[in-house]
Design a protein around this motif. Structure first.
Motif, PDB file in Angstrom:
ATOM      1  N   GLU A  58       0.779  -1.247   0.016  1.00  0.00           N
ATOM      2  CA  GLU A  58      -0.091   0.112  -0.096  1.00  0.00           C
ATOM      3  C   GLU A  58       0.699   1.308  -0.029  1.00  0.00           C
ATOM      4  O   GLU A  58       0.471   2.295  -0.531  1.00  0.00           O
ATOM      5  CB  GLU A  58      -1.115   0.104   1.193  1.00  0.00           C
ATOM      6  CG  GLU A  58      -1.757   1.322   1.343  1.00  0.00           C
ATOM      7  CD  GLU A  58      -2.975   1.099   2.554  1.00  0.00           C
ATOM      8  OE1 GLU A  58      -3.431  -0.016   2.620  1.00  0.00           O
ATOM      9  OE2 GLU A  58      -3.460   2.184   2.841  1.00  0.00           O
ATOM     10  N   VAL A  60       5.121   2.708   1.075  1.00  0.00           N
ATOM     11  CA  VAL A  60       6.468   2.203   1.616  1.00  0.00           C
ATOM     12  C   VAL A  60       6.609   2.021   2.937  1.00  0.00           C
ATOM     13  O   VAL A  60       7.617   1.555   3.362  1.00  0.00           O
ATOM     14  CB  VAL A  60       7.719   3.488   1.148  1.00  0.00           C
ATOM     15  CG1 VAL A  60       7.902   3.748  -0.185  1.00  0.00           C
ATOM     16  CG2 VAL A  60       7.106   4.746   1.902  1.00  0.00           C
ATOM     17  N   ASN A  61       5.445   2.337   3.661  1.00  0.00           N
ATOM     18  CA  ASN A  61       5.595   2.057   4.950  1.00  0.00           C
ATOM     19  C   ASN A  61       4.922   0.757   5.464  1.00  0.00           C
ATOM     20  O   ASN A  61       4.794   0.226   6.421  1.00  0.00           O
ATOM     21  CB  ASN A  61       4.611   3.252   6.088  1.00  0.00           C
ATOM     22  CG  ASN A  61       5.472   4.612   5.675  1.00  0.00           C
ATOM     23  OD1 ASN A  61       6.743   4.584   5.788  1.00  0.00           O
ATOM     24  ND2 ASN A  61       4.648   5.362   5.327  1.00  0.00           N
ATOM     25  N   ASP A  62       4.234   0.362   4.233  1.00  0.00           N
ATOM     26  CA  ASP A  62       3.565  -0.954   4.471  1.00  0.00           C
ATOM     27  C   ASP A  62       4.524  -2.029   4.623  1.00  0.00           C
ATOM     28  O   ASP A  62       5.085  -2.376   3.669  1.00  0.00           O
ATOM     29  CB  ASP A  62       2.515  -1.223   3.174  1.00  0.00           C
ATOM     30  CG  ASP A  62       1.653  -2.269   3.473  1.00  0.00           C
ATOM     31  OD1 ASP A  62       1.751  -3.017   4.658  1.00  0.00           O
ATOM     32  OD2 ASP A  62       0.674  -2.211   2.437  1.00  0.00           O
ATOM     33  N   THR A  63       4.466  -2.696   5.682  1.00  0.00           N
ATOM     34  CA  THR A  63       5.433  -3.726   6.064  1.00  0.00           C
ATOM     35  C   THR A  63       6.944  -3.220   5.669  1.00  0.00           C
ATOM     36  O   THR A  63       7.772  -3.652   4.523  1.00  0.00           O
ATOM     37  CB  THR A  63       5.268  -5.108   5.220  1.00  0.00           C
ATOM     38  OG1 THR A  63       3.649  -5.323   5.026  1.00  0.00           O
ATOM     39  CG2 THR A  63       6.081  -6.163   5.779  1.00  0.00           C
ATOM     40  N   GLN A  64       7.212  -2.266   6.244  1.00  0.00           N
ATOM     41  CA  GLN A  64       8.497  -1.449   6.127  1.00  0.00           C
ATOM     42  C   GLN A  64       9.616  -2.654   5.953  1.00  0.00           C
ATOM     43  O   GLN A  64      10.605  -2.308   5.248  1.00  0.00           O
ATOM     44  CB  GLN A  64       8.697  -0.396   7.211  1.00  0.00           C
ATOM     45  CG  GLN A  64       9.439   0.587   6.989  1.00  0.00           C
ATOM     46  CD  GLN A  64       9.627   1.673   7.776  1.00  0.00           C
ATOM     47  OE1 GLN A  64       8.830   1.815   8.836  1.00  0.00           O
ATOM     48  NE2 GLN A  64      10.827   2.748   7.842  1.00  0.00           N
ATOM     49  N   ARG A 273      -3.970  -5.057  -6.695  1.00  0.00           N
ATOM     50  CA  ARG A 273      -4.755  -4.348  -5.785  1.00  0.00           C
ATOM     51  C   ARG A 273      -5.921  -3.828  -6.383  1.00  0.00           C
ATOM     52  O   ARG A 273      -5.921  -3.625  -7.666  1.00  0.00           O
ATOM     53  CB  ARG A 273      -3.960  -3.199  -5.711  1.00  0.00           C
ATOM     54  CG  ARG A 273      -4.396  -2.096  -4.633  1.00  0.00           C
ATOM     55  CD  ARG A 273      -3.174  -1.128  -4.098  1.00  0.00           C
ATOM     56  NE  ARG A 273      -2.343  -2.102  -2.993  1.00  0.00           N
ATOM     57  CZ  ARG A 273      -2.488  -1.991  -1.670  1.00  0.00           C
ATOM     58  NH1 ARG A 273      -3.349  -1.330  -1.228  1.00  0.00           N
ATOM     59  NH2 ARG A 273      -1.712  -2.694  -0.720  1.00  0.00           N
ATOM     60  N   ASN A 274      -7.163  -4.109  -5.833  1.00  0.00           N
ATOM     61  CA  ASN A 274      -8.393  -3.532  -6.279  1.00  0.00           C
ATOM     62  C   ASN A 274      -8.787  -4.073  -7.570  1.00  0.00           C
ATOM     63  O   ASN A 274      -9.586  -3.512  -8.229  1.00  0.00           O
ATOM     64  CB  ASN A 274      -8.518  -2.125  -6.203  1.00  0.00           C
ATOM     65  CG  ASN A 274      -8.419  -1.474  -5.010  1.00  0.00           C
ATOM     66  OD1 ASN A 274      -8.418  -2.145  -3.906  1.00  0.00           O
ATOM     67  ND2 ASN A 274      -8.451  -0.379  -4.957  1.00  0.00           N
ATOM     68  N   ILE A 327      -3.011   0.788  -8.368  1.00  0.00           N
ATOM     69  CA  ILE A 327      -1.710   0.739  -7.989  1.00  0.00           C
ATOM     70  C   ILE A 327      -1.251   0.966  -6.475  1.00  0.00           C
ATOM     71  O   ILE A 327      -1.824   2.042  -6.168  1.00  0.00           O
ATOM     72  CB  ILE A 327      -0.969   1.576  -9.056  1.00  0.00           C
ATOM     73  CG1 ILE A 327      -1.099   1.091 -10.362  1.00  0.00           C
ATOM     74  CG2 ILE A 327       0.505   1.722  -8.844  1.00  0.00           C
ATOM     75  CD1 ILE A 327      -0.818   1.976 -11.596  1.00  0.00           C
ATOM     76  N   GLY A 329       0.941   2.222  -3.448  1.00  0.00           N
ATOM     77  CA  GLY A 329       1.932   3.258  -3.135  1.00  0.00           C
ATOM     78  C   GLY A 329       3.317   2.700  -2.612  1.00  0.00           C
ATOM     79  O   GLY A 329       4.490   3.459  -2.634  1.00  0.00           O
ATOM     80  N   GLY A 330       3.421   1.398  -2.620  1.00  0.00           N
ATOM     81  CA  GLY A 330       4.520   0.924  -2.474  1.00  0.00           C
ATOM     82  C   GLY A 330       5.323   0.452  -3.474  1.00  0.00           C
ATOM     83  O   GLY A 330       6.645  -0.241  -3.457  1.00  0.00           O
ATOM     84  N   GLY A 331       4.932   0.730  -4.967  1.00  0.00           N
ATOM     85  CA  GLY A 331       5.910   0.422  -5.931  1.00  0.00           C
ATOM     86  C   GLY A 331       5.026  -0.565  -6.998  1.00  0.00           C
ATOM     87  O   GLY A 331       4.015  -1.090  -6.578  1.00  0.00           O
TER      88      GLY A 331
END
Lengths: 471, 1003
Positions: A58, A60-64, A273-274, A327, A329-331
């Motif tokens: 989701e 860059v902090n998602d499962t950092q 995603r979605n 898409i 936000g983590g890439g």
């Protein structure tokens, strides 16, 4: 009146007085098997740390922790690495709890059960050694909270010796087949032993055990012919499955406890995603294959088996405009892991992002053949190496390899990437073959071969272990 | 002459002193208020007693007189319940606060704990949720432990848990007494978090039946809505953010007007109402108080789906069974019906409301819209529509207590109390479709076809399901104690208490889930209606727990000349929560008081009364769950053989046979004084040191505690210190005519510090920020419990040049990003470890205050209650970081180029560190709230009396009328049962603003 305080927990079995019947042993063994279901971490870290995929998610902090591993900036604070350590030692503790009590009772199935447990303990230790190098070796007993601060890291050679000893026991005792699908078998133990030896560069011994597995093969292992469909749930536990960790979609789950799941969370996390459209389910866009991997395949037919090229897939559908996705936000790379991915008809119970019924093929027969090929090539038996290698290539429908010597070895390494990408081995293959630095940007030789021991685990063990070099 | 001294209610006053004016001859009244003194006609008698205005009587020729003393406005004579006894405020040596039932009832709050907020110094009440029936957190003198911080709550001596307070009708309460300091140690191992003793109303002897009828009806609405983007703003900002992330801007046309206001759709006005009937009275030997009540409240979110109703029936009576033998019987029956919606965090109705985007209508055709652009944010109205759950509680609470007054000095008490609750729950999960890929879907598709489950090769439909549970909770206690009281020569007074106590607890539960409820219809939602083939999918469960506490205690009190008081307590507790190694604990406390104003040297006229108090005591906390000292095979062990899940066995929590209780050492110094016979002043300073905190800290992975269903051992490690100052000031007037008013102000300053964490740990992690984000709160040495740790920001990077010329490196920084502070000064902002993370807030207020005001004039009465909590911070954790999620309107003022903003970062869907936990997400949570304001009018008795009504009062009132705060969220009163999660706002269900009108009749 103090005797009123002597109350016992009701309908509960006490850990200190547990092993009284065969059923008790059987149930405790299931507890050891359970921890193998944390393999999602292996699929993620083995791929994300390598050149095969990026972390995604989701943000860059998602499962950092995965993002840091992706960028080779991971340090002593990393939840995922800590989970690896916690889960594997939890499995080891459950195994040791059984060995601690092994003399309490005798029954016919005991030796087989203990051999299964030996195998699983070896698998846990093998994972720990790969990640962290030297680690405390605790065998056949649980340790108390007061002992923790006195435990030292054991040199990895000793751990390997224990792993081999445990696997030898499993090889000796276990049957080639077990009517109960999911039980560890002799073949699994031989395959894992071959892998363990290969990782230690003990090539001739590896060649020996893998040869025995391939030639004796009383379990009837073979490459599954329908390569394009072999990753579907309906094609699980086939002749290609040598060591497979079982999952089920029959139990729901939530994000609060991934270790509690019976389903496999990786496919849902890998999914788009979605996504709204045919075939695939929606998910969390994790562990996204890189352009580098996509390009590596060239026209190899295994590209489509391994990677979902989403735009191409959508364009090929009858009503592309009806298909939508998002898409994270983590890439985003446009590619998805097509082996372990949520498909619409392979959903588990809610939350079905977490409960895929897809098993994890920890070692499949193609891997056995490629490991054998590598071991033979390393010990100068190029022709045998080519034989095993080309079995895999023939199944894929690509031309035989005819090289020899160093080139053959390179071809085997490359074949491993073509055949096994997306399955969580790539990083370890790069590290053990010394190719990590050239393949992975940011990889520092002498440091990144091992992951750091979570700093908090060093502290909790009394702060006396030194951190792995470079961290 | 023989006389009797009575108070203004006609009850005898024992111990009042009678002095013949101008002489030294005098006496005191006996237990029934009688005295005898020899006088001659014309003599003057001075009759005095603490708490009453002194009266001077001129004796005539009569042989008996009755002296009625009028109570002092000051509270010195008030009887405080202190545990196995009572004391007047004058005699107290401990720190005890009291609220009268009338003050609680007047707040018109659904729950007792809500009514207590701002009423007492040293007591902090925070709200978990404003939903009907939701609980609050009661914290006495700060957070003392990592685990269970709930005080011991006793209602007429019967244990209540904090959640169980729902069953009490605030109107039934006579008084609430809070033991705050070491003298609470009379309750030993349960007293570390303080003790709340609630007494319900009893009747009085020889009084005419009095019937009170009261009721109110109110309308609730949300006091606040968040300022969110409207459709046009949303489209503009999303276009910008997608473009910045290198993606196609999603909106070709941004002129979309205001779009859907999801908050308007979700919030509604909802009724709240209460009706009470109470009859009290007494004959010569029996007094009674009988009552019945109804309370109903619907939610401002969810309406009838978020509902709480309570029916109460109560019978209290006190009767003389035989001479000297008194029976006190308390009986309360409560029926509660409740339903609720998903709250608090991702997946909750309000979280979905905040993050749903305004360009989506509520309905598409005749179905709810799907919000397809966002993952796992579902249409909140569809969510409410598909929520079906009900809880029914039937509860019986009671006590039978026999008091035997053996003689003038000794009395023996025996009592048995019980609190039994039968809880029936039912929740129905219909087949529902919230849109493609939504986590909450229970159906396979839009047509609500059931999910197919492959069971052993057979496909089975998994239809609508119902979960039902029946749990019973029984707390019971058996206690006996002997009280002794004697005066010697008017100089010495000795009191003693010796007792035994047994608390037990027994909880049982059965539950089941059944699938394939016919027609997807809640009308058939019962386990018996399941159509699941072979019952393959149905599930069952059960639990049973019990715990016991066996105790003995002794208390001795000595008072010299009414001026010097000493008290000592020792309690011995045995708790089943600990193993044989540490089962028994001893909890001593000592306290003393000195009435300075009674000293000869004390000559102040302004100060009528002054007392210095000091106490020191040890108390404990055993609330850690059951059997944590031993290892049980209650972990999870499941694996898959033959495609079926098989169950095994594994150790649950790791055992620790040496586990023992937490110990709290508390020192209290207090000063009470009264000025001008009107102003009461109480001050306390305390240091509360909690040691050997019961923790379940992270332990080394080597112990193997982290398998499914496993957990670390509970260990004793870590210390916490709370220090504070409490002030209570009261002033009132009491004139038969004219304006009367009363004002009470209380103030609490509290400083909380963790002074030690378990060996080998730097901190204990708490709540996570955002989805999959880092831990934002901690328990760490040198900081308050649950403080916030993250990056400090220092404005916004305005340009590439600024980034390039910065003395430190912030990786990946771009103009418009938050500029973080290089806390450790190493020249780089390190995102992968803690080196630049620092203290950025604490959820614990620096001080709290309550102001209670009441005025009456000629039948009109006005009252107000103001509560303030100052100095705490709140984490804004309800913004979902998804590309299409709606956002708060502050983003309109985002950075869009050099100089445009120095507070709010640029928007982008690309990789950014702006969403890392920093002080950007921390807000000042201070607030001042007008919690209750009320204006009433009582008809003159001459008028109401004509229709047989002794008193008739009408009033209008409002709760939560005004809140002053800078906080952006729904409600700054954000609490959590877990101290490490306090101050994290996941989109709290706000407390409603209520406007109501009511009537009170007394016949």
């Amino acid at each position: 009146c103090d005797q009123w305080l002597d109350i016992e927990p009701e309908y509960a079995q006490d850990a200190e007085n547990f092993f009284n019947t065969e059923e008790d042993f059987q149930r405790a063994v299931i507890g050891v098997y359970d921890l193998m279901q944390t393999n999602y971490l292996q699929i993620w870290i083995g791929e994300i740390a390598s050149d095969n995929s990026i972390a995604g998610g989701e943000s860059v902090n998602d499962t950092q922790g995965l993002h840091e591993i992706d960028n080779m900036v991971h340090g002593g604070v990393n939840n995922e690495l800590r989970d690896v350590m916690r889960f594997n030692y939890s499995g080891i503790a459950r195994a040791n709890f059984i060995f601690e009590n092994q003399d309490k009772l005798d029954f016919p199935a005991k030796e087989r059960l203990l051999a299964e447990v030996s195998f699983i303990r070896a698998y846990f230790y093998f994972t720990l050694v790969n990640y962290f190098g030297d680690m405390p070796l605790i065998v056949d007993r649980r340790i108390s909270i007061n002992e923790v601060t006195q435990v030292e890291r054991t040199p990895k050679e000793q751990i390997y010796a224990q792993i081999e000893q445990d696997l030898d026991r499993a090889i000796e005792v276990l049957p080639w087949t077990n009517p109960e699908v999911g039980r560890i078998t002799k073949g699994a133990a031989m395959a894992l032993k071959g892998k363990v030896l290969l990782y230690q560069q003990k090539f001739s011994e590896a060649a020996q055990v893998l040869d025995e597995l391939i030639t004796t093969n009383q379990a009837g292992y073979a490459l599954f012919t329908d390569m394009n469909n072999m990753w579907l749930a309906i094609n699980q536990n086939t002749s290609e499955d040598v060591f497979t960790i079982q999952h089920s979609g029959l139990q729901g789950g939530d994000y609060g406890c991934l270790v509690c799941l019976q389903g496999n969370p990786a496919p849902g996390f890998h999914a788009i995603r979605n996504y709204v459209g045919p075939l695939y389910g929606d998910g969390n866009s994790y562990n996204l294959p890189t352009q580098n991997l996509y390009d590596f395949f060239g026209n190899d037919p295994r590209r489509e088996v391994t990677i979902l090229d989403l735009e191409a897939f959508i364009a090929a559908q009858p009503n592309p405009s009806d298909i939508s996705f998002a898409i994270g936000g983590g890439g985003h790379t446009g590619y998805y892991n097509n082996k372990y991915i949520k498909r619409n008809d392979e959903r588990g119970l809610p939350d079905d992002d977490l409960t895929s019924p897809l098993n994890y093929r920890a070692i499949r027969f193609a891997d056995v053949l490629l490991m054998a090929a590598e071991a033979f090539a390393q010990t100068g038996n190029d022709s045998r190496a080519r034989t095993e290698l080309n079995k895999v290539r023939q199944r894929a429908g690509v031309p035989d390899i005819t090289s020899s010597g160093t080139q053959l070895l390179e071809d085997i390494y490359s074949e491993r990437r073509l055949e096994l990408s997306g399955e969580g081995y790539r990083f370890w293959d790069l590290v053990r073959t010394g190719k990590a630095a050239e393949a992975i940007s940011g990889f520092q030789v002498g440091k990144h071969e091992l992951f750091p021991i979570p700093q908090v685990e060093i502290d909790l063990a009394g702060g006396r272990w030194s951190q792995n070099p470079g961290y | 002459i023989r006389g009797q001294v009575l108070d203004d209610r006609g009850d005898p006053i024992p111990g009042a002193s009678i002095l013949k004016v101008g002489t030294t001859s005098g006496t005191v009244t006996d237990l029934d208020g009688y005295f005898t003194i020899s006088v001659s006609p014309g003599d003057q008698l001075r009759v005095s007693f603490v708490g009453y205005q002194t009266s001077i009587i001129t004796v005539g020729s009569e042989s008996s007189i009755v002296v009625n003393l009028v109570s002092e406005i000051t509270s010195l004579g008030e009887v405080i319940v202190v545990g196995y006894g009572t004391a007047t405020k004058k005699e107290l040596t401990g720190a005890v606060s009291q609220v009268k039932g009338d003050d609680v009832a007047r707040m018109n709050m659904p729950r007792v704990d809500q009514a207590l907020q701002g009423k007492l110094s040293g007591v902090t009440i925070t709200t978990n949720s404003g939903a009907p029936g939701a609980t609050s957190n009661i914290r006495i003198r700060g957070l003392g432990t990592f685990g269970n911080n709930n005080p011991l709550i006793l209602v007429d001596g019967v244990i209540f848990d904090a959640a169980g307070l729902n069953s009490l009708n605030p109107n039934d309460i006579e008084s609430i007494n809070v033991l705050k300091d070491g003298t609470a140690g009379i309750y030993g191992v349960r007293a570390a978090n303080g003790v709340i003793i609630i007494e319900t109303k009893k009747g009085s002897l020889n009084s005419k039946a009095s019937v009170e009828l009261s009721g109110y009806y109110g309308v609730q609405e949300t006091a606040r809505k968040l300022n969110l983007l409207n459709a046009r703003e949303y489209a503009i900002l999303k276009n910008e953010s997608f473009a910045a992330g290198g993606m196609e801007p999603p909106f070709n046309n941004v002129n979309l007007g205001s779009g859907t206001d999801w908050q308007n759709e979700v919030f509604e006005t909802a009724p709240i109402q209460e009706y009470n009937l109470t009859v009290t009275g007494g004959s010569e030997k029996t007094s009674y108080s009988i009552g019945g009540s109804y309370f109903g409240q619907q939610g401002i979110v969810g309406g009838p789906k978020s509902n709480f109703e309570r029916y109460n029936a109560r019978l209290n009576f006190v009767t003389e069974l035989a001479p000297k033998v008194k029976l006190t019987s308390v009986f309360l029956y409560t029926h509660e019906q409740a339903s609720g919606i998903a709250q608090g965090g991702i997946g909750s109705v309000l979280f979905n409301t905040i993050n749903a985007y305004p360009t989506e209508p509520v309905f598409v055709g005749d179905r709810f819209s799907y919000l397809e652009n966002v993952a796992d944010i579902i249409n909140p109205l569809a969510q409410i529509e598909n929520t079906f759950n009900e809880t029914f509680v039937n509860k019986i609470v009671g006590k039978e207590e026999i008091t035997y007054n053996i003689n003038q000095h000794f009395s023996l008490n025996g009592r048995a109390g019980y609190n039994f609750a039968l809880v029936d729950g039912k929740s129905f999960s219909p087949l529902a479709w919230f849109g493609p890929g939504k986590f909450a879907n229970t159906a396979r598709n839009e047509n609500l076809d059931p999910v197919l489950v492959d069971v052993g090769g057979t496909l089975i439909e998994r239809g609508a399901s119902v979960f039902e549970n029946r749990d019973s909770f029984l707390d019971y206690n058996l206690e006996t104690f002997l009280n002794y009281e004697r005066r010697f020569q008017d100089i010495h007074r000795v009191k003693g208490t010796l007792g035994l106590s047994y608390f037990g607890n027994r909880n049982l539960g059965l539950n089941g889930t059944a699938f394939n409820i016919p027609n997807n219809d809640p009308a058939f939602a019962d386990i018996s209606a399941n159509q699941a083939p072979g019952g393959f999918l149905n599930q069952t469960g059960s639990f049973q727990t019990r715990q016991r506490l066996v105790s003995s205690f002794i208390r001795g009190e000595y008072e010299l000349k009414g001026r010097y008081m000493f008290s000592a307590i020792l309690r011995r507790d045995g708790s089943t929560n600990f193993g044989p190694n540490n089962r028994i604990g001893y909890f001593p406390s000592v306290s003393a008081g000195w009435v300075i104003s009674d000293e000869d040297f004390f000559g102040s006229n302004a100060v009528d009364f002054m007392k210095l108090r000091a106490s020191f005591g040890v108390s404990g906390n055993d609330q850690i769950g059951l059997f944590r000292y031993r290892g049980l095979m209650n972990g999870l062990a499941r694996y898959v053989f033959n495609d079926f899940i098989v169950n095994g066995a594994a150790i649950g929590a790791t055992s620790n046979p040496d586990l023992k209780w937490e110990t709290t050492l508390q020192t209290n110094i207090g000063l009470d004084f009264t000025l001008f016979r009107a102003i009461d002043f109480t001050a306390n300073y305390f240091i509360k040191d909690t040691r050997d905190l019961l923790f379940q800290p992270a332990v080394s992975a080597l112990l193997g505690s982290y398998g499914p269903g496993g957990s670390p051992p509970v260990i004793n490690a870590g210390n916490v210190t709370n220090q504070g100052i409490e002030l209570e000031i009261g002033y009132g007037t009491s004139k038969p005519q004219g304006v009367n008013f009363r004002v009470d102000y209380n103030f609490t300053y509290l400083k909380n510090r963790v002074t030690k964490v378990p060996e080998g740990l730097d901190f204990i992690p708490g709540a996570a920020f955002s989805v999959g984000g880092n831990v934002a709160t901690r328990f760490q040495e040198g900081f308050p419990i649950g403080y916030f740790i993250g990056f400090q920001t220092d404005g916004i990077w305005q340009s590439q040049e600024e980034i390039a010329s910065s003395p430190f490196v912030q990786p990946d920084a771009r103009p418009g990003d938050l500029r973080f502070v290089d806390a450790n000064g190493d020249g780089i902002i390190n995102f992968s470890d803690d080196s630049d993370r620092t203290f950025i807030g604490s959820p614990i207020p620096d001080f709290i205050m309550g102001l209670n005001l009441s005025v009456d004039y000629k039948g009109f009465d006005f009252s107000a209650n103001v509560y303030a909590a100052i100095g705490q911070e709140i984490i804004r954790n309800y913004e979902r970081q998804q590309p299409f999620a709606n956002q708060l309107a502050y983003n309109v003022n985002r950075w869009t180029g050099p100089g445009t903003s120095n507070d709010i970062p640029r928007l982008t869907t690309g990789q950014t560190r702006n969403t890392v936990f920093s002080d950007f997400f921390v807000e000042d949570g201070s607030f001042v709230r007008l919690r209750n304001v009320q204006l009433g009018y009582t008809l003159p008795e001459q008028i109401s009396g004509k229709i047989g009504i002794r008193a008739m009062r009408f009033y209008v009132a409002a709760n939560n009328l005004i809140t002053l705060t800078k906080y952006m969220g729904f409600d700054p009163d954000v609490g959590s049962g877990n101290p490490l999660f306090a101050g994290v706002d996941n989109g709290i269900f706000p407390q409603a603003r209520v406007i109501m009108g009511g009537l009170n009749f007394r016949f």
